[in-house]
Every structure is written in C-alpha cells, then in structure tokens.
Design an enzyme around this catalytic site. Structure first.
Site, PDB file in Angstrom:
ATOM      1  N   CYS A  73     -23.805  34.796 -47.873  1.00 35.84           N
ATOM      2  CA  CYS A  73     -22.455  35.356 -48.005  1.00 35.84           C
ATOM      3  C   CYS A  73     -22.308  36.117 -49.318  1.00 35.84           C
ATOM      4  O   CYS A  73     -21.617  37.119 -49.386  1.00 35.84           O
ATOM      5  CB  CYS A  73     -21.422  34.248 -47.912  1.00 35.84           C
ATOM      6  SG  CYS A  73     -21.701  32.937 -49.103  1.00 35.84           S
ATOM      7  N   GLU A 121     -14.083  29.523 -45.969  1.00 37.84           N
ATOM      8  CA  GLU A 121     -15.090  30.197 -46.815  1.00 37.84           C
ATOM      9  C   GLU A 121     -15.739  31.247 -45.925  1.00 37.84           C
ATOM     10  O   GLU A 121     -16.553  30.905 -45.061  1.00 37.84           O
ATOM     11  CB  GLU A 121     -16.152  29.195 -47.289  1.00 37.84           C
ATOM     12  CG  GLU A 121     -15.609  27.957 -47.983  1.00 37.84           C
ATOM     13  CD  GLU A 121     -15.232  28.203 -49.431  1.00 37.84           C
ATOM     14  OE1 GLU A 121     -15.636  29.253 -49.976  1.00 37.84           O
ATOM     15  OE2 GLU A 121     -14.537  27.352 -50.015  1.00 37.84           O
TER      16      GLU A 121
END
Ligand code: NAD
Length: 471
Positions: A261, A227
């Site tokens: 993110c 990720e």
C-alpha cells in the site's frame, strides 16, 4: 473456491469456505469466551499471546512455505514471517507501558468530583485483510485487539489462503487463545457476514471495498477502522543526494513488485536534476530481473492477483495513448502461467493519466519534473489518496518543512516506505486512504477500548432546592 497459484497460473488449491451460519456460530462462540479473556490480568493475556509467536516459530518452515506458494515469493515470505513475530513480541512489550488505566484524579472543571476511568474493550473485533502480505496484515490489528481483551474473528483474503491452515494450527496449540481468535475462510460474502457479526471492524484493502464496508458499518452503527489504498508521491528536491533517492525509490516503488500500500508510485523531480535522476533510476531498474525461474536467480516476484495485472495493463495503455513514454519494463510477461512485470518507469506523464491518479499496485512509477517546490507540493497533493509520501533533500530541515505541507499520514525523509518498518509512530491516513484511529503507536492499542468515566462526588450533592434557586 478454486485458488490460483501466482507462479503457475494453475487453480491448484481448493478453499472450503464458511457459510453465513458458520460465521455466525463462530462469532457466538467467541463472544461467550470473551468475558473470561477480558477479565484475565493484562499480563496473563500477554503471556498467552506471546505463545502464538512461539508456536509460529515451531511451525516456521511450513508457514513460510505456504506463504511462499500463496504469494509466489520465497525471500519476502521469510521476511514477512519474521515481521509477524516482531509484531507480536513488540506489541506485547510496548503494551505494558501503554495499557495503564489512568489513576483516579480530581476533575479540573469540578474539583469536588474525582474521575476514575475504566477502559472497556469491544467484545468482538472483526479483521478483514488483503492478499499482498497475508500473514502480517491479518495479525497487525488482531494482536492489539487481543491484548486489549477483545475476541477476534479473522477473515484473510481468499486470494492467498494456504497459510491459514498453519496459522490456525498455531492458534489451536495455545488453547486459551484458541477460544478467542478464530479464522473464517472465503471471499466477499464471508467478509460481509463478518461485518454483520462483530462490534468493530478493522479492514485493510481497497478503497472500493472500504466504501462498501463503511456503508454497512454505518447502518449497523459500529466503528470501522479502514486502512486503504494509496498513490504515494516522492518529491526529489534540487539538492537531494540522487543516489540515496534512487536507491530508496527503487526499493519502495519496485520492492514486492509494487504490491504494497505504501509503495511510491509517483515521483516529482526538480527540473535541474531531472535528467541525471532519470538516467540513474532507469539504469538501476534495467538491472532488475524477474525470478520466474528460481534456478536462474532474479529478484522480482510475480504479480500475485491476476485481476491486478489487468488494472496495471489498462493504466499503462491509457498513459501511452495520452503520450507517455516507457523508459523501462512496461510489458507484462507470462512465464508458464505466472505473470511478471519488470520495474516500469514512465515519463512524459500528466495528471490526466490514470497512472498518476489511480492506485497501480504494481512495479510502476510515473516521473514528472517540476519548477518550484510549491508546484511539487501541489502535484503531490493532487490526489484522492493520502497514505504516505517521501521527500529527498540534503537539508533535512527543509525536507521536513515540505513534508508538513503534504497531505499524507506518514512521510519518510530521505527514504521510502519507512511506515512499514516503524510501528510506534501514530499516523492517520488522509483522503480516501483510510478512516479513523491510528493503527500504529499507542492509539493502535487504545482504539480497541471504549473509555468510561466513573465520576465520584466527594462533596455533599447540590440539593434540589438550591438547583431550583439557581434555575
Ligand atoms: P480488496 O478490497 O479487494 O479485499 C480485501 C479484503 O476484503 C479481502 O479479504 C476480501 O475478501 C474482502 N472483501 C471483499 N469484498 C468485501 C465485502 N463486500 N465485504 C467485506 N469484505 C470484503 O483488496 P485487495 O485487492 O485484497 O488488497 C489490495 C488493496 O489493499 C490495495 O488497495 C492496497 O493499497 C490495500 N492495502 C492497504 C494497506 C494499508 O495499510 N493501508 C495495506 C495493504 C493493502
């Protein structure tokens, strides 16, 4: 290791790191305990894991306090703590519906064979997490792995390690969990040792480290769920409600000082509404103040990692040198050693500038205007990343059609960063934003199983003679 305090810049915390041998010993002990853990009834495991949430509640004050020192933010640390509790309880509740091995059934391709499936959890899962949401991002993959029956070895970021003592105490207070969930402390070297000990890795962090881990896990022949970073775009269509778009982009782009993110970092606005959009966004951005002095209020926290501020500064320099215009913010401020940046809006940007192509991970948004929706989609997709995105339009159906053309795993319509609030929708990252499996939804639990097919012949087996004739 000496650890920096993000509000003061002082290296005021000593982190005792694990040695390679200690990581190996902890991994071995986890492996021993895992077979017991895995053979427990699923509901018994859930009952034990839920006790971790209870322990965290009992340690709420100290856990939030340590997280606040780690990240320099009080309010968001409380939000993160509650998100962590919600994650544990939500995952445990949803697992009951998801973790059901299918009933034995007849094969469609050979009806004389019955299929029984067995789901076998990986023995030992390694979790390596970053500094931007230290507690949540170390639990987000660990909890589903534990529910599945794996043991977990966790290595949170060395940049924000203070909360680990309290989390460790919470785990220790749940003895059966303590045997199968262990924290290790340290930086890259300890991370490498974790990768070398486990059967699958869940890594959240930068693309750069993701590459290193992908290479090592390929050598070790183990899966890596990655990720990674993003450069999330928003498209503001001609018929968008500009107040809605501005509010969402403010929260998604500047919330947590852009250190998320799924922060929106690029905005493409239809030329007909570009000027009013910029005017509204700039006015709102200029209203935001930094909270370097709590006694004076302010709403934006510090840049947590000094290394990131250097990246932000260099991207801004590159953009200005190539003709970009700073509409608000733009100057990293040093207050008693801590680093802050006010919401920064950059216009007259192009895709020749790093600010529109590389992850910034700070409160900075580049804004461009576009003529046609095809051009907006092309610009949104002109990226090595593909984490998430946003589309704004009063016509939801039209926005959904645009969303379908964007190469990203999660698209918010008329909002930003909804993927950090919705854990039950599966999504895969595109491009360099990640690899394999979905952390969210059912797959977020099921990816910790290897699926085994036990094939039961119910008819007389085909004899060797017959096979010979067929051959
Ligand atoms: P990073 O890659 O520098 O570090 C992440 C973790 O990896 C840390 O625990 C670090 O100690 C460890 N590490 C570093 N080198 C290693 C190595 N060679 N082997 C094993 N482990 C190693 O990332 P960061 O600066 O801590 O975090 C910021 C990045 O994380 C940003 O790019 C951000 O977009 C990304 N991120 C992604 C998500 C997501 O869900 N996609 C969520 C949060 C943050």
């Amino acid at each position: 290791m000496k650890i920096r305090n993000p509000r003061t810049g002082q290296f005021d915390y000593d982190l005792t790191t694990d040695s390679v041998e200690q990581v190996a010993a902890k991994a071995a002990s986890l492996r021993l305990a895992q077979s017991d853990w895995r053979s427990k009834a699923f509901h018994d495991r859930i009952a034990i894991i839920v006790q971790l949430a209870e322990q965290m509640e009992a340690h709420q004050e100290s856990l939030i306090e340590q997280l606040s020192i780690d990240t320099g933010r009080k309010h968001l640390s409380a939000v993160e703590f509650h998100a962590g509790l919600g994650l544990i309880r939500g995952r445990c509740a949803s697992a009951t519906h998801i973790m059901k091995e299918p009933e034995t059934r007849a094969s469609l391709s050979n009806p004389t064979v019955n299929i029984k499936q067995q789901w076998v959890p990986y023995d030992l899962v390694g979790v390596i997490s970053p500094w931007n949401f230290p507690l949540l991002l170390c639990l987000i993959d660990a909890i589903p792995a534990l529910i599945a029956g794996s043991a977990v070895l966790l290595k949170p970021s060395e940049v924000t390690p203070r909360f680990m003592d309290i989390l460790e105490q919470c785990i220790y207070n749940v003895p059966e969990l303590n045997k199968v969930a262990t924290l290790v402390r340290g930086g890259a070297e300890v991370g490498r040792s974790v990768v070398d000990q486990v059967d699958v890795i869940c890594f959240t962090g930068s693309v750069r480290t993701g590459h290193i881990i992908a290479k090592r896990t390929a050598e070790r022949f183990i899966p890596a769920f990655l990720e990674l970073g993003g450069k999330d775009p928003a498209i503001v269509m001609e018929d968008a409600d500009l107040d809605v778009a501005v509010a969402a982009i403010m929260r998604s782009g500047f919330g947590a000082s852009g250190q998320a993110c799924q922060s929106l970092e690029r905005v493409y606005v239809h030329h007909a509404v570009y000027d009013p959009f910029i005017e509204k966004l700039t006015a709102k951005a200029q209203d935001v103040s930094t909270n370097h002095d709590y006694s004076k209020g302010g709403n934006l926290g510090p840049l947590i990692f000094a290394g990131q501020s250097a990246t932000i500064e260099s991207q801004l320099k590159d953009a200005i040198a190539k003709g970009a215009l700073i509409k608000s913010g733009g100057q990293i401020e040093n207050h008693q050693g801590g680093l802050w940046l006010k919401p920064t809006i950059v216009t007259q940007v192009t895709h020749e500038m790093e600010i529109m192509t590389e992850e910034t991970f700070g409160p900075v948004i580049g804004v461009m205007s576009y003529e046609t929706i095809q051009e907006a989609i092309r610009l949104a997709n002109d990226s090595i990343y593909g984490l998430s995105a946003s589309v704004f339009s009063k016509d939801t159906a039209k926005a959904v059609e645009v969303a379908k053309s964007i190469n990203a795993g999660g698209i918010s319509i008329n909002d930003g960063s909804l993927t950090n609030q919705v854990f039950d929708a599966e999504k895969n990252s595109f491009g360099k934003s990640g690899l394999y499996g979905s952390r969210m939804g059912a797959d977020g639990l099921l990816r910790f199983f290897r699926k085994k097919a036990i094939l039961i012949q119910t008819a007389a087996p085909v004899s060797i003679d017959t096979q010979a004739e067929l051959a």
